[in-house]
Design a protein around this motif. Structure first.
Motif, mmCIF file in Angstrom:
data_model
loop_
_atom_site.group_PDB
_atom_site.id
_atom_site.type_symbol
_atom_site.label_atom_id
_atom_site.label_comp_id
_atom_site.label_asym_id
_atom_site.label_seq_id
_atom_site.Cartn_x
_atom_site.Cartn_y
_atom_site.Cartn_z
ATOM 1 N N ARG A 73 0.684 -1.031 0.149
ATOM 2 C CA ARG A 73 0.038 0.027 -0.038
ATOM 3 C C ARG A 73 0.782 1.306 -0.019
ATOM 4 N N HIS A 89 0.985 4.148 -2.976
ATOM 5 C CA HIS A 89 0.934 5.650 -2.608
ATOM 6 C C HIS A 89 2.224 6.367 -3.144
ATOM 7 N N ARG A 115 1.875 6.786 -6.844
ATOM 8 C CA ARG A 115 1.073 7.747 -7.332
ATOM 9 C C ARG A 115 1.775 9.199 -7.125
ATOM 10 N N THR A 135 2.588 6.423 6.221
ATOM 11 C CA THR A 135 2.071 6.973 5.134
ATOM 12 C C THR A 135 2.641 8.394 4.836
ATOM 13 N N THR A 161 5.086 10.123 2.350
ATOM 14 C CA THR A 161 4.858 11.210 1.557
ATOM 15 C C THR A 161 6.046 12.258 1.766
ATOM 16 N N THR A 220 -3.915 1.259 -9.111
ATOM 17 C CA THR A 220 -4.734 1.988 -8.263
ATOM 18 C C THR A 220 -5.497 1.202 -7.263
ATOM 19 N N ALA A 251 -3.641 11.102 -5.257
ATOM 20 C CA ALA A 251 -3.298 10.319 -4.093
ATOM 21 C C ALA A 251 -4.179 10.622 -2.902
ATOM 22 N N LEU A 302 -6.312 7.565 -1.171
ATOM 23 C CA LEU A 302 -6.067 7.267 0.336
ATOM 24 C C LEU A 302 -7.513 7.355 1.016
ATOM 25 N N GLU A 328 -8.136 3.538 0.055
ATOM 26 C CA GLU A 328 -7.563 3.039 1.484
ATOM 27 C C GLU A 328 -8.307 3.269 2.589
#
Length: 185
Positions: A34, A38, A41, A78, A82, A106, A136, A140, A144
């Motif tokens: 996951r 992310h 993306r 995450t 990021t 995706t 993104a 999420l 997600e």
């Protein structure tokens, strides 16, 4: 994530905090895909994303003992990814042009055949056509199952920014998908 997987993640987090390398490896297997999606993306390049996530895991494991609420782990991890991706983008800023096509990863539960597969494919293309920050954010929030506050933590932006990105993305998706799935029955 289903309750069984969440429980497993909580156990792996506790064991990882104690230095259990097997638990760390299992945590990477559980949460890593996951995080990779992310990062892909955000960066638009799967190989760069792999490198960014690998480096982010170092930060994740170094900071794990300081994480107070293990329920916040998905958003917290995450956010680390990021920030790592932001550093990669900043380093390449002079020469980069973000890829316009995002990976087809995706959704990892897309039907393989039938009308649902066609619909999922259209939705994936529509999401991929969004600017990276909106793509993104949408992924999420919807894919997600993170709440607005969790997305804000994960993306390292204010809650208002998440709400605005979602609003803009919804407008673009509505336009892109208009007519394709309108109920005419």
């Amino acid at each position: 994530m289903d309750p069984k997987s969440r429980s497993l993640e909580q156990y792996l987090l506790a064991a990882s905090r104690l230095g259990d390398r097997t638990a760390m490896a299992q945590l990477v297997e559980l949460r890593g895909p996951r995080l990779l999606v992310h990062a892909t993306r955000l960066l638009g390049d799967r190989e760069e994303a792999k490198d960014a996530v690998q480096e982010a895991w170092i930060g994740i494991f170094n900071g794990l003992k300081g994480l107070r609420d293990t329920q916040a782990f998905p958003a917290w991890a995450t956010r680390i990814v990021t920030r790592r991706c932001a550093a990669v983008i900043k380093a390449k800023q002079g020469q980069r042009a973000l890829a316009t096509a995002l990976t087809a990863d995706t959704v990892d539960h897309v039907p393989e055949t039938g009308p649902d597969a066609v619909r999922a494919s259209h939705v994936q293309r529509a999401i991929a056509s969004l600017p990276p920050d909106q793509s993104a954010t949408v992924a999420l929030f919807y894919l997600e199952d993170m709440g607005v506050a969790e997305v804000a933590v994960a993306m390292d932006v204010p809650v208002g920014t998440v709400k605005r990105r979602l609003m803009l993305a919804r407008e673009k998706l509505r336009t892109a998908l208009k007519g394709e799935y309108d109920d005419t029955e």
